[in-house]
Design a protein around this motif. Sequence first.
Motif, PDB file in Angstrom:
ATOM      1  N   LEU A 217       0.702  -1.207  -0.093  1.00 32.61           N
ATOM      2  CA  LEU A 217      -0.082  -0.006   0.027  1.00 32.61           C
ATOM      3  C   LEU A 217       0.748   1.409   0.153  1.00 32.61           C
ATOM      4  CD1 LEU A 217      -2.242  -2.001   0.513  1.00 32.61           C
ATOM      5  CD2 LEU A 217      -3.218  -0.496   2.290  1.00 32.61           C
ATOM      6  N   PHE A 218       2.020   1.227   0.748  1.00 30.69           N
ATOM      7  CA  PHE A 218       2.574   2.449   0.949  1.00 30.69           C
ATOM      8  C   PHE A 218       4.055   2.693   0.521  1.00 30.69           C
ATOM      9  CE2 PHE A 218      -0.591   2.024   4.255  1.00 30.69           C
ATOM     10  CZ  PHE A 218      -1.655   2.879   3.944  1.00 30.69           C
ATOM     11  N   GLY A 219       4.753   1.221   0.602  1.00 36.93           N
ATOM     12  CA  GLY A 219       6.135   1.315   0.084  1.00 36.93           C
ATOM     13  C   GLY A 219       7.129   0.317   1.165  1.00 36.93           C
ATOM     14  N   PRO A 220       7.962  -0.128   0.696  1.00 36.44           N
ATOM     15  CA  PRO A 220       8.888  -1.044   1.698  1.00 36.44           C
ATOM     16  C   PRO A 220       9.383  -0.419   2.810  1.00 36.44           C
ATOM     17  CG  PRO A 220       9.628  -0.801  -0.730  1.00 36.44           C
ATOM     18  CD  PRO A 220       8.742   0.263  -0.575  1.00 36.44           C
ATOM     19  N   VAL A 221       9.471  -1.131   3.978  1.00 35.85           N
ATOM     20  CA  VAL A 221       9.924  -0.918   5.396  1.00 35.85           C
ATOM     21  C   VAL A 221      11.237  -0.806   5.005  1.00 35.85           C
ATOM     22  CG1 VAL A 221      10.326  -1.500   7.545  1.00 35.85           C
ATOM     23  CG2 VAL A 221       8.111  -2.039   6.506  1.00 35.85           C
ATOM     24  N   ARG A 222      12.075   0.387   5.420  1.00 37.64           N
ATOM     25  CA  ARG A 222      13.591   0.636   5.292  1.00 37.64           C
ATOM     26  C   ARG A 222      14.294   0.748   6.743  1.00 37.64           C
ATOM     27  NH1 ARG A 222      13.577  -1.747   1.422  1.00 37.64           N
ATOM     28  NH2 ARG A 222      13.293  -0.959  -0.953  1.00 37.64           N
ATOM     29  N   SER A 223      13.509   0.903   7.754  1.00 40.78           N
ATOM     30  CA  SER A 223      14.069   0.582   9.290  1.00 40.78           C
ATOM     31  C   SER A 223      12.918   0.453  10.146  1.00 40.78           C
ATOM     32  CB  SER A 223      14.639   1.958   9.618  1.00 40.78           C
ATOM     33  OG  SER A 223      13.754   3.085   9.979  1.00 40.78           O
ATOM     34  N   VAL A 224      13.223  -0.262  11.165  1.00 40.90           N
ATOM     35  CA  VAL A 224      12.414  -0.407  12.241  1.00 40.90           C
ATOM     36  C   VAL A 224      12.934  -0.310  13.812  1.00 40.90           C
ATOM     37  CG1 VAL A 224      12.943  -2.994  12.082  1.00 40.90           C
ATOM     38  CG2 VAL A 224      11.058  -2.456  13.335  1.00 40.90           C
ATOM     39  N   GLN A 225      11.989   0.257  14.525  1.00 48.05           N
ATOM     40  CA  GLN A 225      12.596   0.423  15.874  1.00 48.05           C
ATOM     41  C   GLN A 225      11.265  -0.085  16.638  1.00 48.05           C
ATOM     42  OE1 GLN A 225      14.205   4.105  17.003  1.00 48.05           O
ATOM     43  NE2 GLN A 225      14.447   3.610  19.084  1.00 48.05           N
ATOM     44  N   ALA A 226      11.603  -1.050  17.599  1.00 47.64           N
ATOM     45  CA  ALA A 226      10.624  -2.104  18.079  1.00 47.64           C
ATOM     46  C   ALA A 226      10.848  -2.284  19.803  1.00 47.64           C
ATOM     47  CB  ALA A 226      10.396  -3.292  17.336  1.00 47.64           C
ATOM     48  N   ARG A 227       9.965  -2.445  20.475  1.00 50.36           N
ATOM     49  CA  ARG A 227      10.028  -2.727  21.918  1.00 50.36           C
ATOM     50  C   ARG A 227       8.987  -3.893  21.949  1.00 50.36           C
ATOM     51  NH1 ARG A 227      10.684  -5.002  26.022  1.00 50.36           N
ATOM     52  NH2 ARG A 227      11.103  -3.827  27.723  1.00 50.36           N
ATOM     53  N   LEU A 228       9.572  -5.149  22.321  1.00 52.96           N
ATOM     54  CA  LEU A 228       8.897  -6.188  22.297  1.00 52.96           C
ATOM     55  C   LEU A 228       8.777  -6.578  23.949  1.00 52.96           C
ATOM     56  CD1 LEU A 228       9.850  -6.562  19.531  1.00 52.96           C
ATOM     57  CD2 LEU A 228      10.225  -8.926  20.077  1.00 52.96           C
ATOM     58  N   ALA A 229       7.444  -7.286  24.430  1.00 55.12           N
ATOM     59  CA  ALA A 229       7.111  -7.326  25.879  1.00 55.12           C
ATOM     60  C   ALA A 229       6.288  -8.794  26.050  1.00 55.12           C
ATOM     61  CB  ALA A 229       6.377  -6.105  26.359  1.00 55.12           C
ATOM     62  N   THR A 230       6.738  -9.424  26.975  1.00 53.46           N
ATOM     63  CA  THR A 230       5.706 -10.372  27.443  1.00 53.46           C
ATOM     64  C   THR A 230       5.130 -10.122  28.859  1.00 53.46           C
ATOM     65  OG1 THR A 230       7.520 -11.974  26.708  1.00 53.46           O
ATOM     66  CG2 THR A 230       5.916 -12.873  28.343  1.00 53.46           C
ATOM     67  N   HIS A 231       4.047  -9.421  28.493  1.00 51.34           N
ATOM     68  CA  HIS A 231       2.986  -8.957  29.466  1.00 51.34           C
ATOM     69  C   HIS A 231       2.601 -10.054  30.308  1.00 51.34           C
ATOM     70  CE1 HIS A 231       3.747  -5.034  28.126  1.00 51.34           C
ATOM     71  NE2 HIS A 231       2.961  -5.276  27.026  1.00 51.34           N
ATOM     72  N   VAL A 232       2.234 -11.117  29.917  1.00 51.18           N
ATOM     73  CA  VAL A 232       1.543 -12.045  30.592  1.00 51.18           C
ATOM     74  C   VAL A 232       2.708 -13.374  30.735  1.00 51.18           C
ATOM     75  CG1 VAL A 232      -0.305 -13.758  30.913  1.00 51.18           C
ATOM     76  CG2 VAL A 232      -0.653 -11.622  29.928  1.00 51.18           C
ATOM     77  N   PRO A 233       3.318 -13.455  31.791  1.00 52.08           N
ATOM     78  CA  PRO A 233       4.437 -14.439  31.783  1.00 52.08           C
ATOM     79  C   PRO A 233       4.054 -15.822  32.215  1.00 52.08           C
ATOM     80  CG  PRO A 233       4.501 -13.141  33.884  1.00 52.08           C
ATOM     81  CD  PRO A 233       3.340 -12.470  32.976  1.00 52.08           C
ATOM     82  N   ARG A 234       2.843 -16.145  32.738  1.00 48.24           N
ATOM     83  CA  ARG A 234       2.330 -17.487  33.088  1.00 48.24           C
ATOM     84  C   ARG A 234       1.007 -17.881  32.509  1.00 48.24           C
ATOM     85  NH1 ARG A 234       3.095 -21.287  37.301  1.00 48.24           N
ATOM     86  NH2 ARG A 234       1.269 -22.065  38.198  1.00 48.24           N
ATOM     87  N   ARG A 235       0.984 -18.746  31.860  1.00 48.74           N
ATOM     88  CA  ARG A 235      -0.279 -19.253  31.179  1.00 48.74           C
ATOM     89  C   ARG A 235      -0.372 -20.915  31.354  1.00 48.74           C
ATOM     90  NH1 ARG A 235      -2.315 -15.530  27.254  1.00 48.74           N
ATOM     91  NH2 ARG A 235      -1.266 -13.847  26.890  1.00 48.74           N
TER      92      ARG A 235
END
Length: 388
Positions: A217-235
């Motif tokens: 739709l808009f164009g290729p991704v050329r950079s990423v800045q991300a923050r991942l999390a495991t909010h629920v650690p027990r399932r």
Amino acid sequence: MLMADGAGRTVRIAMNGVTGRMGHRQHLVRSILAIRDDGGVRLDDGGTLWPEPVLVGRSPDRLRALAERYGLPEWSCDLDGVLADPSVEVYFDAQATAAREAALRRALQAGKHVYCEKPVASGYAAALALARLADRAGVRHGVVQDKLFLPGIRKLARLLASGFFGRVLSVRGEFGYWVFEGDARPAQRPSWNYRAHEGGGITADMFPHWEYVLRELFGPVRSVQARLATHVPRRWDENGTAYAATADDAAYAVFELEGGVVAQFNSSWAVRVHREDLLEIQVDGTEGSAVAGLWHCRVQHRATTPKDVWDPDVRHRRDHRAHWQEVPDDEDHPNAFRAQWELFLRHVAQGGPWRHDLLTGARGVLLAELGRRSSVEGRRVAVPEPAP
């Protein structure tokens, strides 16, 4: 070679992983069986392509029950035996991610056309190797990119093609819902989704989607800045046993696209929905804006944009949603998975241009991999274009 019969031409498809939720509902029932109910896939030469599924999996009891439920004559727990059958031309994979790469490799080595869910592999190097193997084998190959066929996204594409937005400035995506932990209420997703060593994690699951949606739709991704999390650690798993969730259940990312558009996407299985749909994407441009969900798409043009002034001391009483206009449904919208299945089966039968291939799948795996690296290293990471 496609097999001929009295009603047209038949293509036999080994369908692996159809006892799972996605493989069963979306791919078997709402795609292949729905196509059969409607008489097959119409081809450009006026003929009809009739899909014949061969169910493949690990559980004979579940496969037998599925085959009996839908009146299908063939199922097998012997993948190699099915792949050795020359009458089976297409291999489809909707297994858990950790099992997909090896099965795809075996199918490609057997000379089958392949179509699969994403991510195509657990790592970028393996995904790229599969794409190259498919090209060397001279087979046709595809990856599920269902979001492109959703009515709301198709309406966005139509607006972009018409120039409605003027210059696109930014894209904001919100995806997710609350997945129950599995103790008091059963979880809506399988437990492997929350185990990193089994290929789980929302980054692995959703970043491949965001890669192709943004690119198309808009164009290729050329950079990423991300923050991942495991909010629920027990399932709790399907047997009611508690386990440690080692995979990420939320990812917050900023993507910079070629041409300067900035896209922000929040993906979470630990969020309660206060929006119209499980996925909403807002696009803002110099001439107008749009908000699209799975089905709806609403727009606000520059000429009808209210002139707001921020005043925290005065209660704001304007109904902002009243100033947006619904984009009409002026075409039929089949199930998104079925729509792409029909395109892929025509590609198998007729050839011709096809862009939803294993290389596009490798791009999605690469973006997920670089998103994880960005989160670990706490920095923006450049996204290169994979070499074919």
